[in-house]
Design a protein around this motif. Sequence first.
Motif, PDB file in Angstrom:
ATOM      1  N   PHE A  62     -24.479 -47.598 -25.723  1.00 19.08           N
ATOM      2  CA  PHE A  62     -23.082 -48.023 -25.706  1.00 19.08           C
ATOM      3  C   PHE A  62     -22.764 -48.909 -26.905  1.00 19.08           C
ATOM      4  O   PHE A  62     -21.770 -48.707 -27.608  1.00 19.08           O
ATOM      5  N   LEU A  63     -23.609 -49.898 -27.141  1.00 13.66           N
ATOM      6  CA  LEU A  63     -23.381 -50.853 -28.229  1.00 13.66           C
ATOM      7  C   LEU A  63     -23.456 -50.185 -29.594  1.00 13.66           C
ATOM      8  O   LEU A  63     -22.646 -50.471 -30.486  1.00 13.66           O
ATOM      9  N   THR A  64     -24.425 -49.283 -29.764  1.00 13.01           N
ATOM     10  CA  THR A  64     -24.557 -48.563 -31.037  1.00 13.01           C
ATOM     11  C   THR A  64     -23.319 -47.705 -31.287  1.00 13.01           C
ATOM     12  O   THR A  64     -22.795 -47.651 -32.405  1.00 13.01           O
ATOM     13  N   GLY A  65     -22.858 -47.042 -30.236  1.00 10.02           N
ATOM     14  CA  GLY A  65     -21.669 -46.203 -30.373  1.00 10.02           C
ATOM     15  C   GLY A  65     -20.431 -47.007 -30.686  1.00 10.02           C
ATOM     16  O   GLY A  65     -19.649 -46.646 -31.576  1.00 10.02           O
ATOM     17  N   LEU A  66     -20.246 -48.115 -29.987  1.00 12.22           N
ATOM     18  CA  LEU A  66     -19.067 -48.952 -30.235  1.00 12.22           C
ATOM     19  C   LEU A  66     -19.059 -49.478 -31.665  1.00 12.22           C
ATOM     20  O   LEU A  66     -18.002 -49.550 -32.306  1.00 12.22           O
ATOM     21  N   ALA A  67     -20.240 -49.799 -32.192  1.00 13.67           N
ATOM     22  CA  ALA A  67     -20.347 -50.291 -33.567  1.00 13.67           C
ATOM     23  C   ALA A  67     -19.949 -49.227 -34.587  1.00 13.67           C
ATOM     24  O   ALA A  67     -19.603 -49.546 -35.726  1.00 13.67           O
ATOM     25  N   SER A  68     -19.990 -47.963 -34.180  1.00 16.20           N
ATOM     26  CA  SER A  68     -19.642 -46.868 -35.100  1.00 16.20           C
ATOM     27  C   SER A  68     -18.170 -46.477 -35.002  1.00 16.20           C
ATOM     28  O   SER A  68     -17.745 -45.542 -35.676  1.00 16.20           O
ATOM     29  N   LEU A  69     -17.397 -47.183 -34.175  1.00 15.70           N
ATOM     30  CA  LEU A  69     -15.994 -46.809 -33.956  1.00 15.70           C
ATOM     31  C   LEU A  69     -15.184 -46.797 -35.251  1.00 15.70           C
ATOM     32  O   LEU A  69     -14.428 -45.857 -35.512  1.00 15.70           O
ATOM     33  N   ASP A  70     -15.337 -47.837 -36.058  1.00 20.59           N
ATOM     34  CA  ASP A  70     -14.557 -47.904 -37.300  1.00 20.59           C
ATOM     35  C   ASP A  70     -14.935 -46.781 -38.256  1.00 20.59           C
ATOM     36  O   ASP A  70     -14.081 -46.239 -38.966  1.00 20.59           O
ATOM     37  N   ASP A  71     -16.207 -46.412 -38.288  1.00 23.96           N
ATOM     38  CA  ASP A  71     -16.631 -45.300 -39.142  1.00 23.96           C
ATOM     39  C   ASP A  71     -15.940 -44.008 -38.711  1.00 23.96           C
ATOM     40  O   ASP A  71     -15.498 -43.215 -39.547  1.00 23.96           O
ATOM     41  N   LYS A  72     -15.845 -43.799 -37.402  1.00 19.37           N
ATOM     42  CA  LYS A  72     -15.173 -42.608 -36.885  1.00 19.37           C
ATOM     43  C   LYS A  72     -13.684 -42.655 -37.198  1.00 19.37           C
ATOM     44  O   LYS A  72     -13.087 -41.636 -37.575  1.00 19.37           O
ATOM     45  N   ALA A  73     -13.085 -43.835 -37.069  1.00 20.80           N
ATOM     46  CA  ALA A  73     -11.658 -43.984 -37.355  1.00 20.80           C
ATOM     47  C   ALA A  73     -11.362 -43.689 -38.829  1.00 20.80           C
ATOM     48  O   ALA A  73     -10.379 -43.018 -39.155  1.00 20.80           O
ATOM     49  N   LYS A  74     -12.237 -44.166 -39.706  1.00 24.30           N
ATOM     50  CA  LYS A  74     -12.058 -43.910 -41.142  1.00 24.30           C
ATOM     51  C   LYS A  74     -12.233 -42.431 -41.456  1.00 24.30           C
ATOM     52  O   LYS A  74     -11.546 -41.870 -42.305  1.00 24.30           O
ATOM     53  N   GLU A  75     -13.191 -41.800 -40.763  1.00 22.68           N
ATOM     54  CA  GLU A  75     -13.425 -40.369 -40.955  1.00 22.68           C
ATOM     55  C   GLU A  75     -12.212 -39.539 -40.537  1.00 22.68           C
ATOM     56  O   GLU A  75     -11.821 -38.595 -41.223  1.00 22.68           O
TER      57      GLU A  75
END
Length: 209
Positions: free
Chosen positions: A89-102
Motif C-alpha cells: 500500500f505504502l509503495t503504491g501510494l508513493a508512486s501516485l505522483d509518478d502515475k499522475a505525471k504519466e
Amino acid sequence: MNRREALQRVALILGGTVIGANLFLEGCTRSATKDVQALFEAKTTDLLGDLAEAILPATATPGAKEAGVGSFIPVMVRDCYTEKQQKAFLTGLASLDDKAKEVKGKPFLELSAEDRTAVVAALDKEANEFNKKQAEDQKDILEKNREKQNQLYNYVENDPPHWFTMFKQLTLTGFFNSELGCTKALRFVKIPGRFDGNLPYKKGDKAFA
C-alpha cells in the motif's frame, strides 16, 4: 447497516474479498512502523481524502473526503493490514505522483477534478490487469504443485493485490460506514419497523442503510 453488511456490499461492488476484512470485523491493533505512522500526518490524510474524493466525489450527496475517509484509511492500514500488505500500500501510494505525471503531466494535487478522475481511471485499469495476472499466476503455482497445495494456498492468498484495489476497498468501506454515507447516500431509518420483502421499488431509489 453493520460492519459485516458494509463489507459484503463493498465485496459485491468490487467482485472480490475485502483485504483485512476479518480483522476489521474482529478488531485488532498492530504496532505501526514509522512509514505507516506517517499516514496519520495531516498532509497525508488530506492527500488520501483527495484521492478518495476522486473515486466518490460530492454530487447531490457528500463525497468521500467530507465523510472523513482520509482519516479512516490510515487506521485501517495500521490495524488491519499485514506487514506485507502495508508495504504494498505504502509503495503504491508513493508512486501516485509518478502515475499522475504519466497520465496528465502534473503531480496529483496540482490536477483539476476532471484530470484526477482520469488518473483514477488509469489506476483502476492498471489494478485490474495486475490482479488478473496475479490470480492466473497463483492458479498456475497451485496446479503445478498439487502435492503442496495446502502449504502454498496460504502463501498465494496472502500475496497483496494492487495497492489501488486496497485503496478503493477502503474508500468504499469507510464511506458507507460513515454517518454521512449512511444518512445521505443511503436511506437511513433510525428505528426500522417490520421487514417488508415486497416493498415497492422505483428506479433511482437509494438502498437502505
